[in-house]
Design an enzyme around this catalytic site. Structure first.
Site, mmCIF file in Angstrom:
data_model
loop_
_atom_site.group_PDB
_atom_site.id
_atom_site.type_symbol
_atom_site.label_atom_id
_atom_site.label_comp_id
_atom_site.label_asym_id
_atom_site.label_seq_id
_atom_site.Cartn_x
_atom_site.Cartn_y
_atom_site.Cartn_z
ATOM 1 N N SER A 36 -4.545 -60.543 -1.150
ATOM 2 C CA SER A 36 -4.251 -61.185 -2.429
ATOM 3 C C SER A 36 -5.423 -60.944 -3.368
ATOM 4 C CB SER A 36 -4.035 -62.688 -2.228
ATOM 5 O OG SER A 36 -3.832 -63.341 -3.458
ATOM 6 N N GLN A 168 3.620 -39.133 -11.238
ATOM 7 C CA GLN A 168 3.914 -39.939 -10.055
ATOM 8 C C GLN A 168 5.315 -39.708 -9.512
ATOM 9 O OE1 GLN A 168 3.168 -41.025 -13.153
ATOM 10 N NE2 GLN A 168 4.182 -42.972 -13.623
ATOM 11 N N GLY A 224 -13.193 -33.450 -16.525
ATOM 12 C CA GLY A 224 -12.537 -32.499 -17.409
ATOM 13 C C GLY A 224 -11.264 -31.946 -16.801
ATOM 14 N N ASP A 252 -1.249 -39.706 -20.335
ATOM 15 C CA ASP A 252 -0.207 -39.546 -21.344
ATOM 16 C C ASP A 252 -0.809 -39.221 -22.704
ATOM 17 O OD1 ASP A 252 1.756 -40.112 -19.458
ATOM 18 O OD2 ASP A 252 1.672 -42.264 -19.852
#
Length: 296
Positions: A36, A168, A224, A252
């Site tokens: 947790s 992904q 890079g 993105d």
């Protein structure tokens, strides 16, 4: 000209864990994992690969066309895109499900654990890629499995060059399917981990993949990226970020810059350099769509 961006629109619930995952997860106890994490800071952002890429491209002066789906809770996201001047003609509303949701936890070393509920994204394949005079190129980013397969084929059938950016979503596909994506695409982008998986599943090296497309880019985060063209590799050095605040959406942001460069017919190396600069700006802001390019 416009870029058709196939991918997800999602709501990101982002949590900051002030410790280190490595200190909480015992390697020899993974078979009975039960942990947790206390997350004092939590926020909800607009996200998803298509939304994030479109945001980056729009900031750079491009004309993004996100092709994605939202659920019954997605009206606010549509309003958000429209307020930014982003065309939502290819965003479809699905009334009987939720918009995709990503729960992202980041530790103090910027490692991330993500849980993702696809929701409306699983119906993204219903919308088709079709010829449009102002669409110069496109991108296949992580999306529903059927959507990624069908949109890639539709891009190829329409003669629209596109970037294959599996992200992904890469583990959903076997070697022959990934090989087909590469054969249809004009460019391929992956991070270092995804690149190794792509090579393993296709049986092709980075050099071999690069000979099948106009170029392959392997991003390496703070190190890079490597640009492969016709079997030859050129390293593009990183851009130092003003500060490291939040890595969510950096990839993105990089891909939005890549699309902008390709729209402008820039050499792939120049596109990668621009991507590194935009990624460095994004990482200094919280959330995937809250940064500006005033310092570009």
């Amino acid at each position: 000209m416009a870029a058709l961006i196939c991918g997800s629109l999602a709501f990101d619930t982002i949590m900051d864990f002030q410790g280190r995952f490595a200190e909480q997860i015992l390697p020899d106890q993974l078979h009975i994992l039960n942990v947790s994490f206390l997350v004092p800071a939590l926020r909800r952002d607009f996200g998803g690969c298509a939304g994030n890429i479109a945001y980056s491209l729009k900031l750079l002066g491009g004309n993004p066309l996100p092709m994605a789906t939202v659920g019954s809770d997605g009206r606010g996201y549509l309003a958000r895109l429209e307020s930014l001047g982003i065309d939502t003609a290819y965003v479809r509303e699905v009334g009987d499900t939720y918009t995709a949701q990503a729960m992202i936890m980041t530790d103090r070393d910027n490692n991330q654990i993500t849980a993702f509920h696809p929701g409306a994204m699983m119906q993204a394949h219903v919308t088709r890629v079709e010829r449009r005079p102002d669409v110069k190129l496109g991108i296949i980013s992580p999306d529903g499995r059927d959507a990624m397969l069908q949109h890639a084929q539709q891009f190829a059938d329409c003669g629209i060059p596109f970037v294959f950016d599996p992200g992904q979503g890469l583990p959903m596909f076997e070697g022959p399917e990934l090989a087909r994506f590469i054969e249809q695409a004009s460019w391929v982008t992956v991070n270092d981990y995804e690149g190794k998986m792509l090579c393993e599943r296709t049986g092709w090296s980075n050099a071999e993949i690069s000979r099948r497309v106009k170029g392959l880019v392997v991003t390496r985060g703070s190190e890079g990226c490597d640009v492969w063209i016709d079997g030859e590799k050129v390293h593009v050095p990183p851009v130092q970020a003003r500060e490291i605040v939040d890595p969510t959406g950096c990839g993105d942001a990089w891909r939005g810059a890549l699309l902008h460069g390709l729209e402008q017919d820039l050499p792939l190396l120049r596109c990668a350099e621009l991507g590194n600069r935009v990624g460095a700006i994004k990482i200094a802001s919280r959330g995937p769509q809250n940064y500006s390019l005033a310092d570009l």
